[in-house]
Design a protein around this motif. Sequence first.
Motif, short mmCIF file in Angstrom:
data_model
loop_
_atom_site.label_atom_id
_atom_site.label_comp_id
_atom_site.label_asym_id
_atom_site.label_seq_id
_atom_site.Cartn_x
_atom_site.Cartn_y
_atom_site.Cartn_z
N THR A 171 0.91 -1.06 0.03
CA THR A 171 0.13 -0.14 0.03
C THR A 171 0.84 1.40 -0.03
O THR A 171 1.96 1.49 0.89
N ALA A 172 0.57 2.34 -0.89
CA ALA A 172 1.59 3.26 -1.06
C ALA A 172 1.02 4.06 -2.44
O ALA A 172 0.06 3.67 -3.00
N VAL A 173 1.45 5.39 -2.46
CA VAL A 173 1.24 6.10 -3.55
C VAL A 173 2.08 5.65 -4.70
O VAL A 173 3.60 5.90 -4.30
N TYR A 174 1.93 5.36 -5.85
CA TYR A 174 3.13 4.90 -6.80
C TYR A 174 3.47 6.10 -7.76
O TYR A 174 2.34 6.73 -8.31
N TYR A 175 4.50 6.17 -7.95
CA TYR A 175 4.90 7.09 -9.04
C TYR A 175 5.95 6.67 -10.27
O TYR A 175 6.79 5.79 -9.77
N CYS A 176 6.11 7.48 -11.22
CA CYS A 176 7.17 7.03 -12.28
C CYS A 176 8.09 8.06 -12.55
O CYS A 176 7.56 9.22 -12.08
N ASN A 177 9.10 8.01 -12.83
CA ASN A 177 10.24 9.10 -13.11
C ASN A 177 11.50 8.47 -13.67
O ASN A 177 11.52 7.13 -13.98
N LYS A 178 12.39 9.41 -14.08
CA LYS A 178 13.53 8.67 -14.84
C LYS A 178 14.28 8.30 -13.41
O LYS A 178 14.00 8.54 -12.33
N VAL A 179 15.38 7.42 -13.72
CA VAL A 179 16.30 6.95 -12.75
C VAL A 179 17.70 7.34 -13.35
O VAL A 179 18.28 7.19 -13.96
N PRO A 180 18.26 8.41 -12.18
CA PRO A 180 17.70 8.93 -11.14
C PRO A 180 16.78 9.85 -11.30
O PRO A 180 16.69 10.54 -12.58
N PRO A 181 15.74 10.08 -10.50
CA PRO A 181 14.58 11.11 -10.71
C PRO A 181 14.93 12.35 -10.79
O PRO A 181 15.97 13.09 -10.38
N ILE A 182 13.99 13.12 -11.62
CA ILE A 182 14.31 14.65 -11.66
C ILE A 182 13.05 15.18 -11.18
O ILE A 182 11.92 14.83 -11.37
N ARG A 183 13.51 16.22 -10.25
CA ARG A 183 12.18 16.69 -9.34
C ARG A 183 11.19 17.34 -10.23
O ARG A 183 9.84 17.10 -9.83
N ASN A 184 11.38 18.05 -11.07
CA ASN A 184 10.27 18.51 -11.98
C ASN A 184 9.39 17.29 -12.85
O ASN A 184 8.25 17.73 -13.31
#
Length: 116
Positions: free
Chosen positions: A91-104
């Motif tokens: 249980t969580a909020v799931y996000y996608c992003n680059k690895v490593p992530p970019i804040r914007n």
Amino acid sequence: QVQLVESGGGSVQPGGSQRLSCAASGSIFNLGTMGWFRQVPGKLRELVASITSGGSNTNYADSVKGRFTISRDNALNTVYLQMNSLKPEDTAVYYCNKVPPIRNYWGQGTQVTVSS
């Protein structure tokens, strides 16, 4: 600037499955390695799965290995996370992003709740 929109979350019983999608407004191939992250209140956001630009290499956190599968369709600019044998601790909020992530690039995420 690329926008990432996560979808597919919801409520599911333990042992169930869910498929998350992350649609990008631009080319995800150009973004390189992509990942799915998750966060629960009071804890740091953690990387649970990643996939290289061509999709040939994937990596998983030990907590999800063997249960989650990350994939990508560069033609559709979409990254997926197939989650099987779900546990309450997923249980969580799931996000996608680059690895490593970019804040914007962080989107709103999609809530996954595993409960009986």
